[in-house]
Design a protein around this motif. Structure first.
Motif, PDB file in Angstrom:
ATOM      1  N   LYS A   9     -72.579  -3.834 106.891  1.00 26.33           N
ATOM      2  CA  LYS A   9     -71.475  -4.795 106.757  1.00 26.33           C
ATOM      3  C   LYS A   9     -70.133  -4.073 106.810  1.00 26.33           C
ATOM      4  O   LYS A   9     -69.830  -3.235 105.958  1.00 26.33           O
ATOM      5  CB  LYS A   9     -71.588  -5.552 105.430  1.00 26.33           C
ATOM      6  CG  LYS A   9     -72.705  -6.578 105.391  1.00 26.33           C
ATOM      7  CD  LYS A   9     -72.631  -7.421 104.120  1.00 26.33           C
ATOM      8  CE  LYS A   9     -73.670  -8.534 104.123  1.00 26.33           C
ATOM      9  NZ  LYS A   9     -73.565  -9.382 102.912  1.00 26.33           N
ATOM     10  N   ASN A  10     -69.387  -4.379 107.854  1.00 27.03           N
ATOM     11  CA  ASN A  10     -67.986  -3.940 107.974  1.00 27.03           C
ATOM     12  C   ASN A  10     -67.812  -2.441 107.774  1.00 27.03           C
ATOM     13  O   ASN A  10     -66.900  -2.002 107.068  1.00 27.03           O
ATOM     14  CB  ASN A  10     -67.113  -4.695 106.971  1.00 27.03           C
ATOM     15  CG  ASN A  10     -67.218  -6.201 107.126  1.00 27.03           C
ATOM     16  OD1 ASN A  10     -67.697  -6.880 106.235  1.00 27.03           O
ATOM     17  ND2 ASN A  10     -66.790  -6.715 108.259  1.00 27.03           N
ATOM     18  N   ASN A  12     -66.700   1.282 108.715  1.00 28.57           N
ATOM     19  CA  ASN A  12     -65.703   2.012 109.488  1.00 28.57           C
ATOM     20  C   ASN A  12     -66.018   3.489 109.346  1.00 28.57           C
ATOM     21  O   ASN A  12     -66.062   4.019 108.236  1.00 28.57           O
ATOM     22  CB  ASN A  12     -64.302   1.726 108.966  1.00 28.57           C
ATOM     23  CG  ASN A  12     -63.837   0.321 109.298  1.00 28.57           C
ATOM     24  OD1 ASN A  12     -63.269   0.086 110.362  1.00 28.57           O
ATOM     25  ND2 ASN A  12     -64.089  -0.618 108.396  1.00 28.57           N
ATOM     26  N   HIS A  22     -65.534   0.297 114.077  1.00 31.74           N
ATOM     27  CA  HIS A  22     -64.506  -0.609 113.555  1.00 31.74           C
ATOM     28  C   HIS A  22     -65.163  -1.860 112.970  1.00 31.74           C
ATOM     29  O   HIS A  22     -65.618  -2.744 113.715  1.00 31.74           O
ATOM     30  CB  HIS A  22     -63.551  -1.018 114.681  1.00 31.74           C
ATOM     31  CG  HIS A  22     -62.857   0.136 115.347  1.00 31.74           C
ATOM     32  ND1 HIS A  22     -61.584   0.545 115.022  1.00 31.74           N
ATOM     33  CD2 HIS A  22     -63.281   0.978 116.333  1.00 31.74           C
ATOM     34  CE1 HIS A  22     -61.243   1.575 115.776  1.00 31.74           C
ATOM     35  NE2 HIS A  22     -62.253   1.859 116.580  1.00 31.74           N
ATOM     36  N   ASP A  23     -65.225  -1.934 111.645  1.00 32.28           N
ATOM     37  CA  ASP A  23     -65.746  -3.136 110.958  1.00 32.28           C
ATOM     38  C   ASP A  23     -67.066  -3.595 111.560  1.00 32.28           C
ATOM     39  O   ASP A  23     -67.273  -4.780 111.833  1.00 32.28           O
ATOM     40  CB  ASP A  23     -64.721  -4.273 111.002  1.00 32.28           C
ATOM     41  CG  ASP A  23     -63.494  -3.962 110.167  1.00 32.28           C
ATOM     42  OD1 ASP A  23     -63.670  -3.428 109.058  1.00 32.28           O
ATOM     43  OD2 ASP A  23     -62.372  -4.236 110.627  1.00 32.28           O
ATOM     44  N   LEU A  24     -67.980  -2.658 111.737  1.00 25.90           N
ATOM     45  CA  LEU A  24     -69.250  -2.946 112.410  1.00 25.90           C
ATOM     46  C   LEU A  24     -70.216  -3.638 111.451  1.00 25.90           C
ATOM     47  O   LEU A  24     -70.420  -3.191 110.323  1.00 25.90           O
ATOM     48  CB  LEU A  24     -69.861  -1.635 112.909  1.00 25.90           C
ATOM     49  CG  LEU A  24     -70.947  -1.737 113.981  1.00 25.90           C
ATOM     50  CD1 LEU A  24     -70.367  -2.288 115.268  1.00 25.90           C
ATOM     51  CD2 LEU A  24     -71.548  -0.356 114.234  1.00 25.90           C
ATOM     52  N   SER A  25     -70.837  -4.721 111.928  1.00 30.81           N
ATOM     53  CA  SER A  25     -71.796  -5.471 111.119  1.00 30.81           C
ATOM     54  C   SER A  25     -72.943  -5.959 111.998  1.00 30.81           C
ATOM     55  O   SER A  25     -72.719  -6.459 113.104  1.00 30.81           O
ATOM     56  CB  SER A  25     -71.141  -6.693 110.458  1.00 30.81           C
ATOM     57  OG  SER A  25     -70.099  -6.328 109.588  1.00 30.81           O
ATOM     58  N   THR A  47     -73.333   5.157 114.877  1.00 30.21           N
ATOM     59  CA  THR A  47     -73.894   4.070 114.063  1.00 30.21           C
ATOM     60  C   THR A  47     -75.153   4.533 113.344  1.00 30.21           C
ATOM     61  O   THR A  47     -75.326   4.302 112.137  1.00 30.21           O
ATOM     62  CB  THR A  47     -74.205   2.846 114.937  1.00 30.21           C
ATOM     63  OG1 THR A  47     -72.997   2.373 115.546  1.00 30.21           O
ATOM     64  CG2 THR A  47     -74.822   1.719 114.112  1.00 30.21           C
ATOM     65  N   SER A  59     -65.655   3.213 104.865  1.00 34.96           N
ATOM     66  CA  SER A  59     -65.683   1.952 104.128  1.00 34.96           C
ATOM     67  C   SER A  59     -66.818   1.097 104.671  1.00 34.96           C
ATOM     68  O   SER A  59     -67.392   1.380 105.719  1.00 34.96           O
ATOM     69  CB  SER A  59     -64.348   1.207 104.259  1.00 34.96           C
ATOM     70  OG  SER A  59     -64.089   0.865 105.615  1.00 34.96           O
ATOM     71  N   GLY A  60     -67.135   0.036 103.940  1.00 37.56           N
ATOM     72  CA  GLY A  60     -68.229  -0.839 104.326  1.00 37.56           C
ATOM     73  C   GLY A  60     -69.502  -0.522 103.555  1.00 37.56           C
ATOM     74  O   GLY A  60     -69.519   0.343 102.663  1.00 37.56           O
ATOM     75  N   ARG A 214     -67.112  -1.415 118.493  1.00 31.20           N
ATOM     76  CA  ARG A 214     -67.103  -2.791 117.998  1.00 31.20           C
ATOM     77  C   ARG A 214     -68.287  -3.559 118.599  1.00 31.20           C
ATOM     78  O   ARG A 214     -68.744  -3.244 119.698  1.00 31.20           O
ATOM     79  CB  ARG A 214     -65.810  -3.508 118.355  1.00 31.20           C
ATOM     80  CG  ARG A 214     -64.576  -2.954 117.656  1.00 31.20           C
ATOM     81  CD  ARG A 214     -63.318  -3.708 118.090  1.00 31.20           C
ATOM     82  NE  ARG A 214     -62.166  -3.370 117.263  1.00 31.20           N
ATOM     83  CZ  ARG A 214     -61.336  -2.356 117.503  1.00 31.20           C
ATOM     84  NH1 ARG A 214     -61.558  -1.564 118.556  1.00 31.20           N
ATOM     85  NH2 ARG A 214     -60.306  -2.126 116.716  1.00 31.20           N
TER      86      ARG A 214
END
Length: 237
Positions: A9-10, A12, A22-25, A47, A59-60, A214
């Motif tokens: 979730k999200n 970075n 970037h805010d990968l979910s 990833t 973050s995330g 993304r």
């Protein structure tokens, strides 16, 4: 509704000042298979390294079976029954085929060992013929079989394969796809990085395409078919 085994979730992730993810979910449900596609440099391996803690996100969150594992070191994440087949295979030059498998073997966290040495030998008869060979004496395809076999004897709930068939001859590629299908049928969830859309559509339940770190596309095989032009354009630019 299916239960998520892996959910990010999200997140970075950065290398120094270079912002890669970037805010990968996205999520992978239990017993399912997910493909991760994208051109070189789009963030696929980053990833995987973020999931495993090799390159921790800034973050995330990374959830595995409902637990936030984002602050755990890599070895503790792997002990949650995650297996990793890295790009380049990670074969040890000073171990034989048999030693690779014996060294890695352990039951899963539930104490069961449905993937043992004998089952790996049945799945990869070519390795049976090369048990005394050092890992570096194998062909590229045989090394990939060994890397997958070594991961399987840890009895994972999740197997992550980076560039599953990269650089392999067509016949060997098909052997690897068949093995990945067998792994999925044994109720192991799989996250597969590869470029073969046709094979991935048949094998995987869901597909994520990355463009510059993304999510460009996230959907089922049917949705992938409906958006094939969009996806192919993203993979060929």
């Amino acid at each position: 509704m299916s239960t998520a085994l892996l959910e990010i979730k999200n997140i970075n992730t950065l290398y120094g000042r270079s912002h890669i993810l970037h805010d990968l979910s996205f999520r992978l449900d239990k017993g399912h298979s997910l493909s991760l596609m994208g051109r070189n440099g789009m963030g696929k391996t980053t990833t995987l390294k973020s999931i495993l803690g090799i390159v921790p996100p800034r973050s995330g969150h990374v959830y595995f079976d409902g637990e936030d594992i984002g602050r755990l070191p890599t070895w503790k994440r792997m002990r949650r029954d995650i297996a990793y087949v890295p790009e380049g295979r990670g074969i040890f030059h000073n171990l034989t085929v048999k030693e690779h498998l014996q060294m890695a073997a352990r039951p899963g966290s539930n104490g069961q060992a449905s993937w043992d040495y004998d089952r790996v030998m049945e799945t990869f008869p070519r390795l049976q013929e090369r048990l005394s060979n050092l890992g570096t004496e194998l062909s590229g395809g045989e090394q990939q079989m060994l890397a997958i076999g070594r991961a399987l004897v840890t009895n994972p709930r999740l197997m992550i394969l980076d560039e599953a068939t990269e650089g392999l001859a067509p016949l060997i590629r098909q052997d690897i796809w068949n093995v990945i299908a067998t792994i999925r049928e044994s109720d192991i969830s799989t996250l597969v990085v590869d470029k073969n859309i046709t094979a991935l559509k048949k094998l995987c339940d869901r597909h994520v395409v990355l463009v510059k770190g993304r999510v460009h596309f996230d959907g089922s095989s049917a949705e992938l078919d409906r958006n094939l032009e969009k996806v192919e354009r993203a993979l060929s630019l």
